[in-house]
Structures are given as structure tokens and as C-alpha cells.
Enzyme design. Structure first.
Site, PDB file in Angstrom:
ATOM      1  N   LEU A  31      22.085   5.249  -2.294  1.00 60.64           N
ATOM      2  CA  LEU A  31      22.164   4.353  -1.131  1.00 60.64           C
ATOM      3  C   LEU A  31      21.009   4.627  -0.181  1.00 60.64           C
ATOM      4  CD1 LEU A  31      25.973   4.770  -0.352  1.00 60.64           C
ATOM      5  CD2 LEU A  31      24.878   3.026  -1.777  1.00 60.64           C
ATOM      6  N   PRO A  52      29.394   4.983  -5.973  1.00 62.48           N
ATOM      7  CA  PRO A  52      28.231   4.249  -5.467  1.00 62.48           C
ATOM      8  C   PRO A  52      26.947   4.820  -6.061  1.00 62.48           C
ATOM      9  CG  PRO A  52      29.503   5.254  -3.677  1.00 62.48           C
ATOM     10  CD  PRO A  52      29.963   5.867  -4.963  1.00 62.48           C
ATOM     11  N   GLY A  80      34.026  10.818   7.914  1.00 65.72           N
ATOM     12  CA  GLY A  80      32.575  10.852   7.726  1.00 65.72           C
ATOM     13  C   GLY A  80      31.893   9.677   8.397  1.00 65.72           C
ATOM     14  N   GLY A 108      32.737   8.994  -5.037  1.00 62.80           N
ATOM     15  CA  GLY A 108      31.962   9.848  -5.934  1.00 62.80           C
ATOM     16  C   GLY A 108      30.505   9.461  -5.767  1.00 62.80           C
ATOM     17  N   HIS A 142      16.866  11.736   0.618  1.00 63.37           N
ATOM     18  CA  HIS A 142      16.639  11.070  -0.667  1.00 63.37           C
ATOM     19  C   HIS A 142      15.302  10.341  -0.599  1.00 63.37           C
ATOM     20  CE1 HIS A 142      20.318  11.848  -2.848  1.00 63.37           C
ATOM     21  NE2 HIS A 142      20.927  11.841  -1.679  1.00 63.37           N
ATOM     22  N   LYS A 176       7.296   9.335   5.330  1.00 65.53           N
ATOM     23  CA  LYS A 176       5.952   9.813   4.953  1.00 65.53           C
ATOM     24  C   LYS A 176       4.910   8.702   5.144  1.00 65.53           C
ATOM     25  CE  LYS A 176       7.052  13.093   1.254  1.00 65.53           C
ATOM     26  NZ  LYS A 176       6.937  13.302  -0.195  1.00 65.53           N
ATOM     27  N   ARG A 220      15.123   4.498 -10.921  1.00 66.34           N
ATOM     28  CA  ARG A 220      16.301   4.624 -10.061  1.00 66.34           C
ATOM     29  C   ARG A 220      16.754   3.238  -9.598  1.00 66.34           C
ATOM     30  NH1 ARG A 220      15.880   9.025 -11.643  1.00 66.34           N
ATOM     31  NH2 ARG A 220      15.971  11.035 -10.558  1.00 66.34           N
ATOM     32  N   TYR A 270      26.963  19.763  -6.523  1.00 66.58           N
ATOM     33  CA  TYR A 270      27.549  18.591  -5.860  1.00 66.58           C
ATOM     34  C   TYR A 270      28.415  17.833  -6.871  1.00 66.58           C
ATOM     35  CZ  TYR A 270      27.413  13.904  -3.732  1.00 66.58           C
ATOM     36  OH  TYR A 270      27.736  12.676  -3.208  1.00 66.58           O
ATOM     37  N   GLY A 272      29.591   6.127   6.052  1.00 68.64           N
ATOM     38  CA  GLY A 272      30.696   6.034   7.010  1.00 68.64           C
ATOM     39  C   GLY A 272      30.336   5.137   8.186  1.00 68.64           C
TER      40      GLY A 272
END
Ligand code: GDP
Length: 325
Positions: free
Chosen positions: A173, A170, A18, A113, A186, A194, A216, A143, A24
Site C-alpha cells: 500500500l 492487502p 491502528g 495480513g 516502503h 528521495k 511489485r 513479520y 487505519g
């Protein structure tokens, strides 16, 4: 920071599965200072959903360590709209890579994960022990189920075959190389894109999804890569381990930070027809902190670096969006 690694990477053949993704690509940058041989599998030649192709690659490339950072990922909208792809692709990638690693005697494997696979109403901050203690957040359950299966596969192979396979959780991110496509990204890259377009097009308002109330936690991807390399070297256990900052922010306050960094001075409006997702998501980072690792980059600095990357790569981003369409 610890000096003596349980599993030193120097001189090892290390496969980053990845390597084109957000994590990655950051791992490849971080591993450049580890004196190891970095292996990457070209996406055009190897479909990680194919067990035959993965087996052939691992047999030929003979990695000693594997960072399994490949996954089908997306924000709240994409997860909800393409459940079949999110569950199937992630199940296959996890099963194929983990099983090939076992068959070809990989010395150490790290499976990624995500904290979004903890139960929707997990205690906050979320400890590792919260996994599988309650119902999942419905918007990303597909997911989550696939990722939990990957985690359990590592645990089962550790138990049955003695493989040194570990898993890491994690938190959300963001950073250079992120996905800025508004329908699949995300929240951080979505807001950066935006706010940038609103500024450039001289728009009055910036539309934010949901109520702005959810909380978050965000980890800069360069810090995440550093934490993952640290865990590869220093962690070996059947218990998963959280990787985050331990700090949280309201989405509405995040919007203010992004608007300040980008230089958008108009008004913010909230689109209540879009989902909020889980109300609060912050990780308990006491275990990784106790091992000697902490995130280093403050949120505003991380967003500044992300926005700089975004403006420098607008052509590449447009090209990727064209291909995706
Ligand atoms: P989550 O952490 O799995 O919920 O994933 P996201 O990063 O996609 O969303 C985090 C929160 O940001 C949710 O409450 C979203 O409703 C909110 N949000 C606000 N504006 C946006 C946006 O433009 N895109 C996304 N993806 N989320 C947004």
C-alpha cells in the site's frame, strides 16, 4: 457493487485499531460516510502489546466491529534489522486484540495480513491458496510468521467459538499518511522523498536500492480502505481474501513514474549492495473481483496524490522523523 450487506455497518460501534497508521487513518476517512460510530484508541493510553490494557479498552468501549489495522510495519531494511520487534509486537497485537474481541463478544472482526506473508516463490499472481505452501522471503519472515499466526487465530476462533472473524491480504500500500523515513519506509514513499530532495537540492543522481528488476503491485490506500469496508460488509469466511489491483510494475519503471510526478530530471543509479527482496509479487484478485469490488485509482494518479500530501505535510514528516531518531 452489491447493495445488501451481510453485515451492515450503519449504527454500529466500529473500532479502528491502528487509526494513526497508513491504513487505519484511511479507514477512519472512509468510514465517515458509513453512518457508524467510529472508535479509536489513543496510542499514548493503550499499548496494544499489553493484554491487560487491550482487555480494559474493549470492555469499556464495547465495539461491535473491529478493523485490526494496527501493526509494526516497515520496508525491507527495517524488517531485516529489527527482527525481534517485528515478530514480538505483531504477535502480541494480534493475540491481544483478537482474544479480547472474542471475550467481549465483538460481532465482527477483520484482521489485516499482507501479501508479503505468502511464500517467497509463490505462484504468480498469488492465489489465497498459496499461503503456507513454501518457505518465506527471509527479509520479512519475522513479520510474516506473526501475521500468519494472527490469521490462524481468526480461523481457529471461527471454528471453535463461531466468531465472525475474517482476514484480508492487502498488497503493498502507499498514499497520504505514509512513512517517508528512508530507513524504515516502503519503496513508494522512499522514492517520493528521495526524488523530492534530489530535485530541491539540485542533485545529479537518484540512488535506488537493488537491481530495479523486481516486480511489485501497489494499491492506493484510499482504494484499500474502500475494499476493506466492502469486505467487512460483504465477506464472511474462514478463507483469507486478497485485496489488490492485480497489476504489477518493475521497480525501474516505478522510478520513472515517481521522477515524472516529482519533476526530477537527473540520472538514476542502482545500489546493488541493497537487497531486491522477493523477485515478483502480484496478487490474484479474482475472488474479490467476483464479489463486485475493483481498485479505482491508477498508479500515476495515486503517486500524484501522495506527492501532494507529502509536500503539504513536510513539517509533520520532519517532526515524526525527529521523534523516531
Ligand atoms: P518489499 O515489497 O517487502 O520488498 O518492500 P519494499 O517496498 O521495501 O521494497 C520493494 C522493492 O523496492 C525492493 O526490491 C527494494 O530493493 C526496492 N527499492 C528501491 N529503492 C528503494 C528504497 O529507497 N527503499 C525501499 N524500501 N525499497 C527500495
Amino acid at each position: 457493487m452489491r447493495e445488501h450487506a451481510l453485515y451492515p455497518l450503519a449504527g454500529k460501534r466500529v473500532w479502528v485499531a491502528g487509526d494513526r497508521g497508513l491504513v487505519g487513518s484511511a479507514l477512519v476517512r472512509r468510514l465517515a460516510s458509513e453512518d457508524c460510530d467510529i472508535l479509536t484508541s489513543p496510542r499514548e493510553c493503550i499499548d496494544l502489546r499489553s493484554s491487560v490494557q487491550v482487555d480494559r479498552w474493549v470492555r469499556q468501549a464495547r465495539p461491535q466491529a473491529v478493523f485490526l489495522a494496527a501493526a509494526k510495519v516497515g520496508g525491507i531494511y527495517a524488517n531485516n534489522m529489527r527482527p525481534g520487534e517485528f515478530i514480538y509486537d505483531n504477535l502480541m497485537i494480534a493475540a491481544n486484540v483478537i482474544d479480547a474481541a472474542r471475550r467481549h463478544h465483538v460481532e465482527k472482526l477483520m484482521f489485516l495480513g499482507s501479501t508479503c506473508i505468502y511464500p517467497r516463490l509463490a505462484p504468480q499472481p498469488m492465489p489465497e491458496s498459496a499461503l503456507l505452501t513454501g518457505p518465506l522471503e527471509p527479509t520479512n519472515q519475522w513479520y510474516a510468521v506473526a501475521k500468519i499466526a494472527g490469521l490462524k487465530l481468526c480461523e481457529a476462533y471461527r471454528q471453535q467459538y463461531g466468531c465472525d472473524f475474517i482476514s484480508v491480504m492487502p498488497t503493498n500500500l502507499y498514499g497520504p499518511g505514509d512513512n517517508f523515513d528512508l530507513l524504515s519506509s516502503h519503496v513508494v514513499p522512499a522514492l517520493v522523498a528521495k526524488a523530492h530532495h534530489a530535485k530541491v537540492d539540485r542533485k545529479e543522481t537518484l540512488v535506488v536500492w537493488g537491481s530495479g528488476e523486481p516486480l511489485r503491485e501497489f494499491l492506493f490506500v484510499e482504494d484499500a480502505a474502500d475494499g476493506l469496508v466492502f469486505l467487512m460488509k460483504h465477506y464472511s469466511s474462514d478463507q483469507t481474501i486478497n485485496l489488490g489491483t492485480g497489476s504489477e510494475i518493475r521497480i525501474a519503471d516505478l522510478v520513472d513514474v515517481v521522477a515524472r510526478v516529482v519533476g526530477f530530471a537527473g540520472t538514476i543509479c542502482y545500489d546493488g549492495s541493497k537487497p531486491d527482496g522477493t523477485p515478483r509479487k502480484v496478487t490474484d484478485v479474482s475472488r474479490i473481483n467476483a464479489l463486485g469490488w475493483r481498485a479505482a485509482t491508477p498508479l500515476e494518479e495515486g503517486i500524484r496524490r501522495t506527492y501532494a500530501w507529502y509536500t503539504e505535510h513536510l513539517d509533520l514528516i520532519r517532526e515524526r522523523e525527529r521523534k523516531r531518531a
